[in-house]
Scaffold this motif. Structure first.
Motif, short mmCIF file in Angstrom:
data_model
loop_
_atom_site.label_atom_id
_atom_site.label_comp_id
_atom_site.label_asym_id
_atom_site.label_seq_id
_atom_site.Cartn_x
_atom_site.Cartn_y
_atom_site.Cartn_z
N MET A 64 -21.84 -27.86 -49.46
CA MET A 64 -21.01 -28.72 -50.29
C MET A 64 -21.83 -29.35 -51.41
O MET A 64 -21.37 -29.46 -52.55
N ARG A 65 -23.04 -29.78 -51.08
CA ARG A 65 -23.90 -30.40 -52.10
C ARG A 65 -24.24 -29.41 -53.21
O ARG A 65 -24.13 -29.71 -54.40
N GLN A 66 -24.66 -28.20 -52.81
CA GLN A 66 -25.08 -27.23 -53.80
C GLN A 66 -23.91 -26.71 -54.64
O GLN A 66 -24.06 -26.45 -55.83
N ARG A 84 -17.04 -35.05 -52.07
CA ARG A 84 -17.41 -34.48 -50.77
C ARG A 84 -17.13 -35.51 -49.69
O ARG A 84 -17.44 -36.69 -49.85
N LEU A 85 -16.55 -35.04 -48.60
CA LEU A 85 -16.18 -35.94 -47.50
C LEU A 85 -16.53 -35.29 -46.17
O LEU A 85 -16.16 -34.15 -45.90
N TRP A 86 -17.26 -36.03 -45.34
CA TRP A 86 -17.58 -35.60 -43.97
C TRP A 86 -16.78 -36.47 -43.03
O TRP A 86 -16.96 -37.69 -42.99
N LEU A 87 -15.90 -35.84 -42.25
CA LEU A 87 -15.15 -36.55 -41.23
C LEU A 87 -15.89 -36.41 -39.90
O LEU A 87 -16.02 -35.30 -39.37
N VAL A 88 -16.37 -37.52 -39.39
CA VAL A 88 -17.11 -37.52 -38.13
C VAL A 88 -16.10 -37.55 -36.98
O VAL A 88 -15.26 -38.44 -36.90
#
Length: 217
Positions: A105-107, A121-125
């Protein structure tokens, strides 16, 4: 309804009908940029190329506010506005598939160059764990929030924690990329959507107030 028939209604009723028509027209105009990008991406493909990601029936994510993780503010669907957002779900321990997805996602975002401000960008824990500070430090600007069942229900296969999803600027999940996705092909998919969509031109500032990655990363 014609203007003549409106004039036959009581003044209050006529104003209500006219107001509703105005709101519907405004909603349609606001939706046009996303609809146009969908049409160009899904239907009008003069170069003959097909998309890499799996197209999903656009499904709106719930308006449920998600608790922020690791000191971040809560996340709401309002943060999707004006951006195409890459989303991933995984436990807080973030093992290898998670680390690879966050890197992807970062790249992919950085590869958009001047348009990267239009990509979130979103990370769902998906569990009570808190990600390690080192993991988060490597992904400046990444939003991290605790998942909710209503959100996971709209993400096909999210329980396996293997796919990166794409959410449109209206908060609808519309694409899922393969497991261990090819970064170059994800980059191309996103480049095409950004090209055909006028939404989010220029950097968007969200309530989180989180910094963007430096170009040197």
């Amino acid at each position: 309804m014609t203007s003549a028939s409106l004039s036959e209604l009581p003044p209050a009723a006529a104003r209500t009908r006219a107001g509703r028509r105005t709101l519907l027209l405004l909603a349609f105009v606001c939706a046009l940029p996303v609809l146009a990008s969908y049409f160009a991406y899904y239907v009008w493909q003069p170069d003959g190329r097909s998309n890499y990601g799996e197209l999903l029936v656009p499904a709106p994510l719930a308006a449920t506010r998600l608790a922020g993780v690791a000191g971040q503010p809560d996340f709401s669907v309002a943060e999707f506005e004006g951006r195409w957002t890459l989303l991933f779900t995984a436990p807080g321990a973030c093992e290898r598939p998670c680390a690879e997805a966050l890197y992807l996602m970062r790249q992919v975002r950085l590869a958009q160059g001047e348009a990267m401000g239009r990509v979130g960008r979103l990370w769902l824990v998906t569990d009570p764990a808190v990600p390690e500070s080192g993991t988060l430090a490597a992904h400046e600007g990444l939003r991290v929030a605790r998942s909710a069942p209503a959100w996971l229900a709209q993400l096909p296969g999210a329980e396996r924690g293997r796919h990166v999803y794409l959410v449109d600027p209206r908060g609808q999940v519309m694409m899922r990329f393969p497991e261990s996705a090819d970064p170059r092909r994800v980059i191309k998919d996103l480049q095409r959507l950004l090209k055909y969509s006028a939404l989010g031109r220029g950097q968007v500032v969200h309530p989180a107030g989180l910094g963007e990655e430096r170009a040197a990363q």
